[in-house]
Design a protein around this motif. Structure first.
Motif, PDB file in Angstrom:
ATOM      1  N   ARG A  51      -8.183 -10.265  -1.245  1.00 16.11           N
ATOM      2  CA  ARG A  51      -7.244  -9.141  -1.269  1.00 16.11           C
ATOM      3  C   ARG A  51      -7.231  -8.426  -2.627  1.00 16.11           C
ATOM      4  O   ARG A  51      -6.585  -7.389  -2.756  1.00 16.11           O
ATOM      5  CB  ARG A  51      -5.828  -9.623  -0.923  1.00 16.11           C
ATOM      6  CG  ARG A  51      -5.711 -10.202   0.487  1.00 16.11           C
ATOM      7  CD  ARG A  51      -4.286 -10.636   0.788  1.00 16.11           C
ATOM      8  NE  ARG A  51      -3.378  -9.484   0.768  1.00 16.11           N
ATOM      9  CZ  ARG A  51      -3.181  -8.677   1.805  1.00 16.11           C
ATOM     10  NH1 ARG A  51      -3.845  -8.865   2.935  1.00 16.11           N
ATOM     11  NH2 ARG A  51      -2.324  -7.679   1.711  1.00 16.11           N
ATOM     12  N   GLN A 168       4.913  -1.708   1.979  1.00 11.60           N
ATOM     13  CA  GLN A 168       4.459  -1.332   3.318  1.00 11.60           C
ATOM     14  C   GLN A 168       4.415   0.179   3.502  1.00 11.60           C
ATOM     15  O   GLN A 168       3.558   0.700   4.203  1.00 11.60           O
ATOM     16  CB  GLN A 168       5.381  -1.959   4.367  1.00 11.60           C
ATOM     17  CG  GLN A 168       5.379  -3.479   4.348  1.00 11.60           C
ATOM     18  CD  GLN A 168       6.544  -4.057   5.127  1.00 11.60           C
ATOM     19  OE1 GLN A 168       7.710  -3.829   4.801  1.00 11.60           O
ATOM     20  NE2 GLN A 168       6.227  -4.782   6.179  1.00 11.60           N
ATOM     21  N   HIS A 169       5.353   0.861   2.879  1.00 11.92           N
ATOM     22  CA  HIS A 169       5.412   2.323   2.954  1.00 11.92           C
ATOM     23  C   HIS A 169       5.840   2.844   1.587  1.00 11.92           C
ATOM     24  O   HIS A 169       6.689   2.255   0.915  1.00 11.92           O
ATOM     25  CB  HIS A 169       6.406   2.771   4.030  1.00 11.92           C
ATOM     26  CG  HIS A 169       6.251   4.210   4.425  1.00 11.92           C
ATOM     27  ND1 HIS A 169       6.642   5.260   3.610  1.00 11.92           N
ATOM     28  CD2 HIS A 169       5.746   4.785   5.555  1.00 11.92           C
ATOM     29  CE1 HIS A 169       6.386   6.407   4.225  1.00 11.92           C
ATOM     30  NE2 HIS A 169       5.838   6.146   5.400  1.00 11.92           N
ATOM     31  N   GLY A 201      -6.120  -0.599  -0.051  1.00  9.75           N
ATOM     32  CA  GLY A 201      -4.826  -0.500   0.611  1.00  9.75           C
ATOM     33  C   GLY A 201      -4.430   0.912   0.979  1.00  9.75           C
ATOM     34  O   GLY A 201      -3.533   1.108   1.813  1.00  9.75           O
ATOM     35  N   ARG A 203      -5.902   2.772   2.792  1.00  6.87           N
ATOM     36  CA  ARG A 203      -6.257   2.950   4.208  1.00  6.87           C
ATOM     37  C   ARG A 203      -5.067   2.687   5.120  1.00  6.87           C
ATOM     38  O   ARG A 203      -4.915   3.338   6.168  1.00  6.87           O
ATOM     39  CB  ARG A 203      -7.417   2.012   4.536  1.00  6.87           C
ATOM     40  CG  ARG A 203      -7.934   2.071   5.959  1.00  6.87           C
ATOM     41  CD  ARG A 203      -9.007   1.010   6.147  1.00  6.87           C
ATOM     42  NE  ARG A 203      -9.476   0.934   7.527  1.00  6.87           N
ATOM     43  CZ  ARG A 203     -10.549   1.553   7.998  1.00  6.87           C
ATOM     44  NH1 ARG A 203     -11.267   2.305   7.196  1.00  6.87           N
ATOM     45  NH2 ARG A 203     -10.903   1.415   9.249  1.00  6.87           N
ATOM     46  N   THR A 204      -4.197   1.741   4.736  1.00  2.94           N
ATOM     47  CA  THR A 204      -3.104   1.320   5.610  1.00  2.94           C
ATOM     48  C   THR A 204      -1.722   1.545   5.032  1.00  2.94           C
ATOM     49  O   THR A 204      -0.734   1.389   5.745  1.00  2.94           O
ATOM     50  CB  THR A 204      -3.251  -0.180   5.944  1.00  2.94           C
ATOM     51  OG1 THR A 204      -3.330  -0.936   4.724  1.00  2.94           O
ATOM     52  CG2 THR A 204      -4.510  -0.427   6.762  1.00  2.94           C
ATOM     53  N   LEU A 205      -1.604   1.884   3.760  1.00  3.46           N
ATOM     54  CA  LEU A 205      -0.294   2.067   3.136  1.00  3.46           C
ATOM     55  C   LEU A 205       0.452   3.229   3.781  1.00  3.46           C
ATOM     56  O   LEU A 205      -0.036   4.359   3.803  1.00  3.46           O
ATOM     57  CB  LEU A 205      -0.465   2.332   1.631  1.00  3.46           C
ATOM     58  CG  LEU A 205       0.808   2.632   0.838  1.00  3.46           C
ATOM     59  CD1 LEU A 205       1.783   1.464   0.896  1.00  3.46           C
ATOM     60  CD2 LEU A 205       0.459   2.982  -0.606  1.00  3.46           C
ATOM     61  N   GLY A 206       1.639   2.936   4.322  1.00  2.00           N
ATOM     62  CA  GLY A 206       2.436   3.972   4.950  1.00  2.00           C
ATOM     63  C   GLY A 206       2.741   5.114   3.991  1.00  2.00           C
ATOM     64  O   GLY A 206       3.058   4.897   2.824  1.00  2.00           O
ATOM     65  N   GLU A 209      -2.101   6.331   4.234  1.00  3.98           N
ATOM     66  CA  GLU A 209      -2.931   6.114   5.433  1.00  3.98           C
ATOM     67  C   GLU A 209      -4.178   7.005   5.451  1.00  3.98           C
ATOM     68  O   GLU A 209      -4.416   7.774   6.378  1.00  3.98           O
ATOM     69  CB  GLU A 209      -2.090   6.337   6.693  1.00  3.98           C
ATOM     70  CG  GLU A 209      -0.952   5.335   6.808  1.00  3.98           C
ATOM     71  CD  GLU A 209       0.041   5.683   7.888  1.00  3.98           C
ATOM     72  OE1 GLU A 209       0.086   4.947   8.873  1.00  3.98           O
ATOM     73  OE2 GLU A 209       0.766   6.685   7.732  1.00  3.98           O
ATOM     74  N   LYS A 211      -7.685   7.517   6.126  1.00  6.22           N
ATOM     75  CA  LYS A 211      -8.729   6.934   6.950  1.00  6.22           C
ATOM     76  C   LYS A 211     -10.129   7.198   6.412  1.00  6.22           C
ATOM     77  O   LYS A 211     -11.123   6.713   6.979  1.00  6.22           O
ATOM     78  CB  LYS A 211      -8.613   7.455   8.391  1.00  6.22           C
ATOM     79  CG  LYS A 211      -7.292   7.101   9.059  1.00  6.22           C
ATOM     80  CD  LYS A 211      -6.979   5.605   8.945  1.00  6.22           C
ATOM     81  CE  LYS A 211      -5.642   5.254   9.588  1.00  6.22           C
ATOM     82  NZ  LYS A 211      -5.267   3.831   9.361  1.00  6.22           N
ATOM     83  N   TYR A 214     -12.742   3.076   3.102  1.00  9.80           N
ATOM     84  CA  TYR A 214     -13.409   2.018   3.855  1.00  9.80           C
ATOM     85  C   TYR A 214     -13.979   0.986   2.884  1.00  9.80           C
ATOM     86  O   TYR A 214     -14.223   1.284   1.711  1.00  9.80           O
ATOM     87  CB  TYR A 214     -14.523   2.599   4.732  1.00  9.80           C
ATOM     88  CG  TYR A 214     -15.620   3.290   3.964  1.00  9.80           C
ATOM     89  CD1 TYR A 214     -16.796   2.617   3.623  1.00  9.80           C
ATOM     90  CD2 TYR A 214     -15.484   4.620   3.558  1.00  9.80           C
ATOM     91  CE1 TYR A 214     -17.800   3.241   2.912  1.00  9.80           C
ATOM     92  CE2 TYR A 214     -16.480   5.261   2.848  1.00  9.80           C
ATOM     93  CZ  TYR A 214     -17.640   4.567   2.521  1.00  9.80           C
ATOM     94  OH  TYR A 214     -18.630   5.195   1.801  1.00  9.80           O
ATOM     95  N   TRP A 264     -16.248  -6.686   6.919  1.00  9.23           N
ATOM     96  CA  TRP A 264     -14.968  -7.273   6.522  1.00  9.23           C
ATOM     97  C   TRP A 264     -15.040  -8.793   6.375  1.00  9.23           C
ATOM     98  O   TRP A 264     -13.994  -9.439   6.199  1.00  9.23           O
ATOM     99  CB  TRP A 264     -13.889  -6.916   7.544  1.00  9.23           C
ATOM    100  CG  TRP A 264     -13.492  -5.475   7.548  1.00  9.23           C
ATOM    101  CD1 TRP A 264     -14.031  -4.463   8.298  1.00  9.23           C
ATOM    102  CD2 TRP A 264     -12.452  -4.863   6.768  1.00  9.23           C
ATOM    103  NE1 TRP A 264     -13.390  -3.272   8.040  1.00  9.23           N
ATOM    104  CE2 TRP A 264     -12.415  -3.480   7.109  1.00  9.23           C
ATOM    105  CE3 TRP A 264     -11.543  -5.339   5.831  1.00  9.23           C
ATOM    106  CZ2 TRP A 264     -11.517  -2.592   6.541  1.00  9.23           C
ATOM    107  CZ3 TRP A 264     -10.633  -4.456   5.254  1.00  9.23           C
ATOM    108  CH2 TRP A 264     -10.635  -3.099   5.608  1.00  9.23           C
TER     109      TRP A 264
END
Length: 372
Positions: A51, A168-169, A201, A203-206, A209, A211, A214, A264
């Motif tokens: 991570r 998370q966000h 992060g 890619r997914t952090l509220g 995000e 996209k 990668y 991954w």
């Protein structure tokens, strides 16, 4: 009600504690007029994990900017800072090793590194088999665990703060402040800006995000070979790999590597380790112990007893390259909107571009706060 005084330092939250997050936070903190807090789930002193990519890097300063003028400026600024830090008696001399470096290119490209110290193009009779071009120059290698902890300790010594939290966000730190994760309630002081350096992060952090972000998996082998005091690289990137030998000041040597997009898998593959050892030994027989080379040609079985560690990291790449820009977001308080400064998407060039991209992030921050 906030008792914040407008003449006090501006409260800045940096999300992420990889090499880019640490360098950016340090750059802002040392500018003066800012009180910076890093919020991250993982820090350099934690055990290695998939991570946290920055600990797995080689690393050396070899720019891959090519003809990208903006990236060249970023990488050159970073090299200058690191060169000064690595000087005898420099602030972080122990984190670096200045070495002669040789790069071979199977695809014949030119990375335009004429600005590096002692740069020379190799004559044809000095190339390895299959290489179309090659260069030699002087650069520096980075002991990544030592250097990351140097950045963190310097940041703390300058008055910076850290908070462990899994964001998370982005709204969590915008509205609640950095200590919402430790105190269970919002800070009474407002956050004036957030600097987003989450690496992969993003890619997914509220609230982000992205996209276009990668992973590019890189596997390495760490061996103990203190007799190696030079670096070598052979690049054939269209095959998803390149071979490199990166010595560190402490006597360890990093062997690699791979370049596998969207792979991954979180641990070292034994077959890949064998391939890395084979390629590195062919490129640089000097990694084998001198006493063995004095008697016979070494094999990879002579290297296995030297292995300290095998592992891999996910380089945080991004289509379009590094994101360095500003967006505005509602603060969730009466203070209206605040700026978000983005600095991520460095791929495998996080160390090479860390100080230069931090300078741009600081400029964006100053401009945004002047407009607020």
């Amino acid at each position: 009600m906030s008792t914040y005084n407008e003449f006090e330092p501006k409260n800045i939250v940096v999300v992420g504690a990889g090499v880019v997050g640490l360098t950016t936070a340090l750059k802002i903190q040392e500018q003066g007029g800012y009180a910076v807090t890093i919020v991250a789930e993982t820090f350099p002193s934690d055990p290695k994990s998939i991570r946290y990519t920055s600990l797995w890097a080689g690393a050396h300063h070899v720019s891959h900017a090519g003809g990208d003028a903006k990236q060249q400026v970023i990488d050159q600024e970073t090299f200058k800072v690191m060169w000064d830090l690595s000087a005898p008696g420099g602030d972080a001399e122990g984190c670096f090793l200045r070495v002669p470096q040789t790069d071979y290119y199977y695809d014949g490209r030119d990375d335009r590194l004429e600005w590096m110290p002692d740069h020379k193009y190799l004559p044809g009779n000095a190339l390895i088999s299959g290489a179309l071009t090659g260069i030699s120059f002087t650069t520096l290698t980075i002991d990544t665990p030592a250097y990351l902890n140097y950045l963190l300790s310097r940041f703390l010594a300058r008055g910076g703060r850290i908070v462990r939290g899994a964001v998370q966000h982005i709204n969590q730190v915008v509205e609640g402040g950095p200590h919402v994760f430790t105190r269970g309630r919002a800070s009474p002081d407002p956050v004036h800006a957030v600097v987003v350096c989450p690496g992969l992060g993003a890619r997914t952090l509220g609230g982000v995000e992205d996209k276009d972000v990668y992973p590019v998996r890189g596997q390495v082998v760490l061996i103990r070979a203190p007799w190696v005091k030079f670096g070598k690289t052979a690049s054939h990137l269209d095959q998803g790999s390149w071979t490199y030998v990166i010595p560190r000041r402490n006597g360890d040597v990093v062997l690699g590597g791979t370049k596998a997009e969207n792979d991954w898998y979180p641990v070292a593959r034994p077959s890949t380790t064998t391939t890395i050892l084979e390629r590195c030994l062919a490129l640089c027989p000097e990694i084998a112990p001198p006493e063995i080379r004095a008697k016979r040609s070494p094999t990879i079985d002579d290297l296995r007893p030297l292995i300290l560690e095998e592992g891999c990291g996910f380089r945080p790449a991004r289509k379009g390259g590094i994101r360095l820009d500003t967006e505005w977001i509602d603060s969730g308080r009466d203070s209206g909107r605040i700026p978000m400064i983005f600095n991520y998407g460095h791929g495998g060039g996080g160390y090479q571009s860390s100080w230069g991209s931090a300078s741009i992030a600081l400029s964006l921050l100053k401009q945004a706060l002047a407009e607020a």
